[in-house]
Design an enzyme around this catalytic site. Structure first.
Site, PDB file in Angstrom:
ATOM      1  N   LYS A   1      45.490 -32.781 -17.527  1.00  0.00           N
ATOM      2  CA  LYS A   1      44.310 -31.483 -18.798  1.00  0.00           C
ATOM      3  C   LYS A   1      42.884 -32.333 -18.913  1.00  0.00           C
ATOM      4  O   LYS A   1      42.694 -33.208 -19.308  1.00  0.00           O
ATOM      5  CB  LYS A   1      44.969 -32.606 -20.286  1.00  0.00           C
ATOM      6  CG  LYS A   1      44.789 -30.997 -21.453  1.00  0.00           C
ATOM      7  CD  LYS A   1      43.361 -30.591 -20.968  1.00  0.00           C
ATOM      8  CE  LYS A   1      42.962 -31.132 -22.673  1.00  0.00           C
ATOM      9  NZ  LYS A   1      41.157 -31.411 -22.516  1.00  0.00           N
TER      10      LYS A   1
ATOM     11  N   GLU B   1      41.963 -45.984 -22.657  1.00  0.00           N
ATOM     12  CA  GLU B   1      40.696 -45.971 -21.887  1.00  0.00           C
ATOM     13  C   GLU B   1      39.338 -45.658 -22.284  1.00  0.00           C
ATOM     14  O   GLU B   1      39.169 -44.380 -22.335  1.00  0.00           O
ATOM     15  CB  GLU B   1      40.189 -45.731 -19.944  1.00  0.00           C
ATOM     16  CG  GLU B   1      40.929 -46.296 -19.518  1.00  0.00           C
ATOM     17  CD  GLU B   1      40.868 -47.513 -18.875  1.00  0.00           C
ATOM     18  OE1 GLU B   1      39.922 -48.227 -19.059  1.00  0.00           O
ATOM     19  OE2 GLU B   1      41.484 -47.997 -18.188  1.00  0.00           O
TER      20      GLU B   1
ATOM     21  N   CYS C   1      31.502 -44.082 -19.819  1.00  0.00           N
ATOM     22  CA  CYS C   1      31.628 -45.685 -20.708  1.00  0.00           C
ATOM     23  C   CYS C   1      31.313 -46.695 -20.859  1.00  0.00           C
ATOM     24  O   CYS C   1      30.439 -47.253 -21.430  1.00  0.00           O
ATOM     25  CB  CYS C   1      33.602 -45.164 -20.702  1.00  0.00           C
ATOM     26  SG  CYS C   1      34.050 -45.908 -19.012  1.00  0.00           S
TER      27      CYS C   1
ATOM     28  N   GLU D   1      27.940 -46.040 -30.065  1.00  0.00           N
ATOM     29  CA  GLU D   1      28.116 -44.893 -28.605  1.00  0.00           C
ATOM     30  C   GLU D   1      27.323 -44.012 -28.600  1.00  0.00           C
ATOM     31  O   GLU D   1      27.885 -43.212 -29.488  1.00  0.00           O
ATOM     32  CB  GLU D   1      29.839 -45.472 -28.203  1.00  0.00           C
ATOM     33  CG  GLU D   1      29.179 -44.477 -26.736  1.00  0.00           C
ATOM     34  CD  GLU D   1      30.704 -43.933 -25.719  1.00  0.00           C
ATOM     35  OE1 GLU D   1      31.435 -43.881 -26.675  1.00  0.00           O
ATOM     36  OE2 GLU D   1      30.818 -44.930 -24.551  1.00  0.00           O
TER      37      GLU D   1
HETATM   38  P1  NAD Z   1      37.260 -37.183 -25.667  1.00  0.00           P
HETATM   39  O1  NAD Z   1      37.641 -38.634 -26.542  1.00  0.00           O
HETATM   40  O2  NAD Z   1      35.846 -35.715 -27.145  1.00  0.00           O
HETATM   41  O3  NAD Z   1      37.851 -36.122 -24.871  1.00  0.00           O
HETATM   42  C1  NAD Z   1      38.831 -36.732 -23.719  1.00  0.00           C
HETATM   43  C2  NAD Z   1      39.608 -35.690 -23.516  1.00  0.00           C
HETATM   44  O4  NAD Z   1      40.510 -35.631 -24.769  1.00  0.00           O
HETATM   45  C3  NAD Z   1      39.214 -34.514 -23.235  1.00  0.00           C
HETATM   46  O5  NAD Z   1      39.932 -33.863 -21.845  1.00  0.00           O
HETATM   47  C4  NAD Z   1      39.633 -33.382 -24.559  1.00  0.00           C
HETATM   48  O6  NAD Z   1      39.794 -32.066 -23.897  1.00  0.00           O
HETATM   49  C5  NAD Z   1      40.956 -34.109 -24.894  1.00  0.00           C
HETATM   50  N1  NAD Z   1      41.503 -33.758 -26.584  1.00  0.00           N
HETATM   51  C6  NAD Z   1      39.725 -33.970 -27.364  1.00  0.00           C
HETATM   52  N2  NAD Z   1      40.811 -34.357 -28.410  1.00  0.00           N
HETATM   53  C7  NAD Z   1      42.362 -34.383 -28.266  1.00  0.00           C
HETATM   54  C8  NAD Z   1      43.602 -34.002 -28.965  1.00  0.00           C
HETATM   55  N3  NAD Z   1      43.043 -34.057 -30.703  1.00  0.00           N
HETATM   56  N4  NAD Z   1      44.859 -34.485 -28.363  1.00  0.00           N
HETATM   57  C9  NAD Z   1      44.921 -34.668 -26.912  1.00  0.00           C
HETATM   58  N5  NAD Z   1      43.082 -34.885 -26.291  1.00  0.00           N
HETATM   59  C10 NAD Z   1      42.434 -33.954 -26.634  1.00  0.00           C
HETATM   60  O7  NAD Z   1      35.900 -37.579 -25.228  1.00  0.00           O
HETATM   61  P2  NAD Z   1      34.471 -37.193 -24.213  1.00  0.00           P
HETATM   62  O8  NAD Z   1      33.790 -36.478 -24.657  1.00  0.00           O
HETATM   63  O9  NAD Z   1      35.202 -36.054 -22.874  1.00  0.00           O
HETATM   64  O10 NAD Z   1      34.164 -38.202 -23.181  1.00  0.00           O
HETATM   65  C11 NAD Z   1      34.003 -39.541 -23.111  1.00  0.00           C
HETATM   66  C12 NAD Z   1      34.472 -40.401 -23.938  1.00  0.00           C
HETATM   67  O11 NAD Z   1      34.798 -40.919 -23.443  1.00  0.00           O
HETATM   68  C13 NAD Z   1      32.707 -41.499 -24.600  1.00  0.00           C
HETATM   69  O12 NAD Z   1      33.670 -42.272 -25.492  1.00  0.00           O
HETATM   70  C14 NAD Z   1      33.338 -42.692 -23.300  1.00  0.00           C
HETATM   71  O13 NAD Z   1      33.178 -43.899 -23.509  1.00  0.00           O
HETATM   72  C15 NAD Z   1      35.105 -42.169 -23.265  1.00  0.00           C
HETATM   73  N6  NAD Z   1      35.741 -42.090 -21.397  1.00  0.00           N
HETATM   74  C16 NAD Z   1      36.066 -43.768 -21.482  1.00  0.00           C
HETATM   75  C17 NAD Z   1      36.316 -44.150 -19.469  1.00  0.00           C
HETATM   76  C18 NAD Z   1      36.885 -45.213 -19.941  1.00  0.00           C
HETATM   77  O14 NAD Z   1      36.994 -45.464 -18.399  1.00  0.00           O
HETATM   78  N7  NAD Z   1      37.136 -46.013 -20.756  1.00  0.00           N
HETATM   79  C19 NAD Z   1      35.611 -43.407 -19.006  1.00  0.00           C
HETATM   80  C20 NAD Z   1      35.046 -42.342 -18.718  1.00  0.00           C
HETATM   81  C21 NAD Z   1      34.860 -41.713 -20.479  1.00  0.00           C
END
Ligand code: NAD
Length: 476
Positions: A171, A246, A280, A379
């Protein structure tokens, strides 16, 4: 009318009349229209993966490895177009888009090799009893991916999942699903069985949530925010499904008075400006010894002033933020930062001219914040660096560890004993000494302490998360 891109399910493209627009953050214009999958499409994808996995789990390691390598070759054969697609949907400079495509290929190559020496153990318990542990796949793995590094992040969990005999339902983020869809097709073109890789596009709260609770899912790799990570962890706990989390970070660069500032400055700047700070592992906090504070802050301000901002195809230092909402959020933090510290550079929205309707902001440098301030704790996910000072090593450690996150840290010193103490005492999944940067090291296990998550991806550790251990005890 723009063509609606269907989800990739069992090798077919599925649409359902519901759509999500993907914007080009460099212009604000619509780049593509994808399908907003619901429970029916998710169910079809999980069924397809379940069916494919029945035979995929029995395929010889050498054959799995060959197919993974083939995926890597196909990615590299279209590195340019994949890089452009990645940059167009995320806004990242085109050289970074190309690099992300290359790193995605590296994951497939790395796990093609790693799986060939991924041995479990065997031993004799007594004269008649042979014990063998086996690594068995979870079955169908779900991969929920954010928008900031779609190709790299999907590459790391998908390659390790397929290598270990799982099949996958992916997804991608609704903001940036295009390269995930293409990667799914590439896997099938490489010879992976139909249904082994499925890509369901759509919104998180609907498509993502439906995938998370599907009873056919055996493991969830989630990369994204702490907030959504918590929701998914709860859903997984209901069904006792293992997850890899992650999550976010607020990672520090800790600079001591004996550091080589010539070496440190460009790396620290890159660690927060890369991908416009939407990383991240961004180096979002500078924790600096008071003796070198003025010198380092002025060097960083100079580099921020020299950084170019612009659309991805100009290959600037930093492109736009992902959405207008994200830009507004960063600008709100500028206001908070002005109250909590001193604005040294930046802080403005950029519009008109080459910026057009894109989602651009200047790099922002806020000095003199304390550990309780919001800009130090939260963040922000933008090109936004905050600075705090210390007088001794204990204070440095306390500041480094003063947030709820623990993803990455950089330590800058020429004293080896101090470096070792910092590695020991800083609470983070990766600690770099006289260097910084999690991206690029596909071999390096990666993941968080504290609220940055749990479980590890990348490196050989990445394979462990994708298997469960079965022990057979055979008595003669
Ligand atoms: P997000 O949590 O908003 O979304 C991530 C994914 O989750 C997307 O595909 C989104 O559609 C999905 N999602 C959202 N709500 C959901 C739900 N209720 N159920 C299931 N899936 C759902 O994050 P983002 O804004 O896309 O990314 C930014 C965040 O990701 C930042 O906090 C960043 O630090 C983190 N990040 C972490 C890593 C790591 O490896 N630790 C790497 C990249 C980004």
């Amino acid at each position: 009318m723009t063509e609606v891109l269907g989800a990739l399910v069992g090798g077919e493209r599925l649409t359902n009349g519901r759509t999500v627009e993907v914007l080009n953050p460099s212009t604000g214009a619509v780049l593509a229209v994808t399908t907003d999958c619901g429970p029916e499409e998710i169910d079809a994808a999980v069924r397809a993966a379940t069916e494919a996995q029945r035979s995929w789990r029995l395929v010889a390691v050498a054959e799995r490895s060959k197919l993974l390598r083939r995926v890597a070759q196909l990615i590299m054969a279209e590195q340019e177009s994949l890089g452009v697609l990645e940059s167009a949907q995320t806004g990242k400079p085109i050289s970074q888009g190309r690099r992300d495509a290359e790193l995605c290929a590296r994951y497939f190559d790395f796990y093609a090799s790693a799986i060939e020496t991924f041995y479990a153990s065997a031993f004799s318990l007594d004269a008649r009893t042979e014990v063998v542990t086996r690594f068995e796949p979870h079955g169908v793995t779900a991969h929920i991916v954010p928008w900031n590094y779609p190709l790299q992040i999907l590459g790391r969990s998908l390659a390790s999942s397929l290598a270990t005999g799982n099949c996958a339902v992916v997804k991608p983020a609704e903001e940036a699903p295009l390269t995930g869809l293409r990667l799914g097709e590439i896997c099938l073109e490489a010879g992976f069985p139909l249904g082994s890789v499925n890509v369901v596009t759509g919104m998180g709260e609907t498509a993502g949530a439906a995938l998370t609770v599907h009873p056919g899912i055996g493991h969830i790799s989630f990369t994204g925010s702490v907030e959504v990570g918590r929701i998914i962890s709860h859903a997984a706990a209901e069904r006792l499904v293992p997850v890899t989390m992650e999550l976010g970070g607020k990672s520090p660069n800790v600079v001591f008075a004996d550091a080589d500032l010539d070496r440190a400055t460009p790396v620290i700047v890159n660690s927060i400006l890369q991908n416009a700070g939407q990383t991240c592992s961004a180096g979002a906090r500078l924790i600096v010894h008071r003796d070198v504070h003025d010198e380092l802050v002025s060097r960083i301000a100079e580099k921020f002033a020299a950084a170019s901002v612009g659309p991805y195809q100009d290959d600037p230092t930093l492109g736009p933020l992902i959405t207008a909402n994200q830009r507004e959020r960063v600008l709100r933090y500028v206001e908070i930062g002005r109250q909590e510290g001193t604005l040294v550079f930046g802080g403005n929205r950029l519009s008109g001219g080459k910026y057009g309707e894109g989602f651009f902001v200047e790099p922002t440098l806020i000095d003199g914040v304390d550990a309780q301030s919001r800009v130090f704790q939260e963040e922000i996910f933008g090109p936004f660096l905050v600075v705090a000072s210390f007088d001794n090593d204990d204070e440095a450690v306390a500041l480094a560890n003063a947030t709820r996150y623990g993803l990455v840290a950089g330590v800058w010193t020429s004293n080896i004993s101090r470096a070792q103490r910092m590695v020991r005492d800083i609470v983070a999944g990766q600690v770099f000494v006289n260097a910084y940067g999690a991206s690029g090291g596909v071999e390096l296990p990666f993941g968080g302490f504290k609220e940055s998550g749990y479980g590890r991806e990348k490196g050989a550790e990445g394979l462990r998360g994708m298997v469960q251990v079965k022990t057979s005890i055979v008595v003669a």
